[in-house]
Design an enzyme around this catalytic site. Structure first.
Site, PDB file in Angstrom:
ATOM      1  N   ASN A 231     -25.557  -4.813  25.312  1.00 61.72           N
ATOM      2  CA  ASN A 231     -26.344  -6.126  25.404  1.00 61.72           C
ATOM      3  C   ASN A 231     -26.350  -6.836  24.372  1.00 61.72           C
ATOM      4  O   ASN A 231     -26.229  -6.157  23.300  1.00 61.72           O
ATOM      5  CB  ASN A 231     -27.856  -5.701  25.968  1.00 61.72           C
ATOM      6  CG  ASN A 231     -28.705  -6.811  26.322  1.00 61.72           C
ATOM      7  OD1 ASN A 231     -28.516  -7.565  27.196  1.00 61.72           O
ATOM      8  ND2 ASN A 231     -29.782  -6.798  25.420  1.00 61.72           N
ATOM      9  N   SER A 232     -26.267  -8.218  24.425  1.00 58.80           N
ATOM     10  CA  SER A 232     -26.239  -9.306  23.090  1.00 58.80           C
ATOM     11  C   SER A 232     -25.236  -8.710  22.346  1.00 58.80           C
ATOM     12  O   SER A 232     -24.023  -8.896  22.533  1.00 58.80           O
ATOM     13  CB  SER A 232     -27.500  -9.058  22.714  1.00 58.80           C
ATOM     14  OG  SER A 232     -27.765 -10.118  21.442  1.00 58.80           O
ATOM     15  N   MET A 233     -25.264  -8.348  20.862  1.00 60.62           N
ATOM     16  CA  MET A 233     -24.246  -7.841  20.123  1.00 60.62           C
ATOM     17  C   MET A 233     -23.565  -6.663  20.834  1.00 60.62           C
ATOM     18  O   MET A 233     -22.439  -6.330  20.223  1.00 60.62           O
ATOM     19  CB  MET A 233     -25.013  -7.539  18.466  1.00 60.62           C
ATOM     20  CG  MET A 233     -23.836  -7.047  17.654  1.00 60.62           C
ATOM     21  SD  MET A 233     -24.744  -6.886  15.998  1.00 60.62           S
ATOM     22  CE  MET A 233     -23.505  -5.842  15.064  1.00 60.62           C
TER      23      MET A 233
END
Length: 413
Positions: A231-233
């Site tokens: 998720n995300s980074m």
């Protein structure tokens, strides 16, 4: 999506939208979130902490009263919301790593989540995953009590989120569909940064490897059908791990990231090689001044650099920028991925514009680019505010990628 709150502070607005999004899987209630938000002044980190902490304390107390009265579902729901509100409370405090409010709110987040976890059927099991000379905290979710091996999603958060938050950002949705889930915090993420001082590392395959080793000891995990979700980074870290570990049968980058050096170097004049040289130099007062000015005028820059110094262990803003350069999938790394890969992209992502498309372009495996738009209310970073839509599409893709049959899916969460 245009800001509903904090129109002049996109960082505060995004974190508010993120909280609203977690309503979908029990991480907030709309009225609680709105009245809390209305008490906060844009850019006021202390006010943000105080108001979210007050709401979290109140909701946690509701949970304790419900549990004492034997009302397990009400208690579980309150503890889940309180956990997310405590996560919110300490979010903007990392510019001062010694601030005792960080540990207080983080520990309350974990305590509330674990109280909620014990009240699910089956219970969500806290786990400690062996890693180097310590352990990584995480959670094992079972679709049922049979102990039978099921397709599994190993998942983790990104630059600023916790394993507890992953309940709302993928875990609950997967378990609804009959998957086993193993979530965890790696180095630099809250469970290791706050208590052990571990900071991020770019070679994330050396983090995921021990987690997969642990997953394969669990009878609930089908070793031939393990998906990895970042998720995300994590949309960069998960592909990095999958490039070097063939045990990953399917990969989900939510959202995809190819090169964080693009983010670091883009605001500065000169070509990339020159900016990189200056970021890594022993002294560059001019560049230091530009970074300080950007932090003073741009709320997103202010937060991202302050938090980044904390989670990467960087002593100065420029040192953080230099460390970020090591987080990429260049030099043929993306091309090493062999498993089917889903790359998600929000058309209004204010953090990683263009990065999902870059990752997708460099993949040579079976690949899908899944775009989410403003018309769907889903264009924000990681589809914040549109979790039900996003995870329906993500897990429908995964069902197909892992050949999961409808008959395997069960309820329970």
């Amino acid at each position: 999506m245009e800001p509903v709150f904090f129109p002049d502070d996109h960082q505060f607005w995004y974190e508010t939208l993120r909280t609203f999004g977690h309503i979908a899987y029990g991480g907030a209630d709309f009225g609680e979130a709105v009245v809390t938000t209305q008490r906060i002044t844009a850019g006021d980190y202390d006010g943000w902490h105080d108001q979210w902490l007050a709401t979290a304390d109140r909701v946690a107390a509701e949970g304790r009263r419900a549990l004492a009265g034997g009302h397990r579902v009400s208690a579980r729901d309150a503890f889940l919301r309180a956990s997310n509100y405590y996560r919110n409370a300490e979010f903007f405090l990392h510019g001062d790593p010694a601030d005792p409010r960080i540990r207080h709110a983080y520990d309350a987040q974990v305590a509330c989540f674990r109280q909620a976890a014990a009240l699910f059927t089956p219970a969500i099991e806290p786990v400690r995953i062996p890693y180097e000379d310590t352990t990584l905290p995480g959670y094992l979710y079972r679709a049922d009590d049979s102990g039978a091996p099921r397709p599994t999603v190993v998942m983790f958060n990104g630059f600023d989120g916790s394993a507890e938050e992953m309940h709302f950002a993928g875990a609950a949705a997967a378990v609804e569909r009959g998957y086993t889930v193993l979530s965890f915090d790696g180095p630099g993420q809250p469970g290791t940064r706050h208590h052990e001082g571990l900071v991020f590392r770019p070679d994330w395959e050396n983090v995921v490897g021990p987690v997969l080793d642990h997953a394969l000891t669990r009878t609930e995990v089908d070793p031939a059908r393990i998906a990895l979700l970042g998720n995300s980074m994590g949309g960069l870290l998960a592909p990095r791990a999958a490039a070097f570990d063939t045990r990953v049968a399917a990969l989900i980058a939510l959202d995809g990231v190819y090169d964080l050096g693009d983010i670091t170097t883009a605001p500065f004049p000169g070509d990339r090689a020159e900016v990189e040289r200056r970021l890594r130099a022993d002294h560059d007062p001019e560049l230091d001044g530009l970074l300080e000015a950007a932090m003073a005028t741009d709320p997103m820059v202010r937060w991202s650099i302050g938090h980044g110094m904390y989670v990467l262990g960087s002593p100065t803003p420029r040192a953080f920028g230099a460390a970020y350069l090591d987080y990429h999938l260049r030099d043929g790394i993306a091309e090493k991925i062999t498993c089917p890969t889903l790359v998600c992209a929000g058309t209004g992502d204010g953090f990683f514009t263009g990065q999902p498309e870059l990752l997708y372009e460099h993949l040579t495996c079976a690949k899908t680019l899944l775009e989410f738009t403003a018309d769907q209310g889903a264009d924000a970073h990681c589809q914040a505010g549109a979790q039900r839509l996003a995870f329906a599409r993500v897990y429908d893709w995964l069902d197909d990628a892992l050949n999961v049959r409808e008959t395997e899916a069960v309820g329970g969460h």
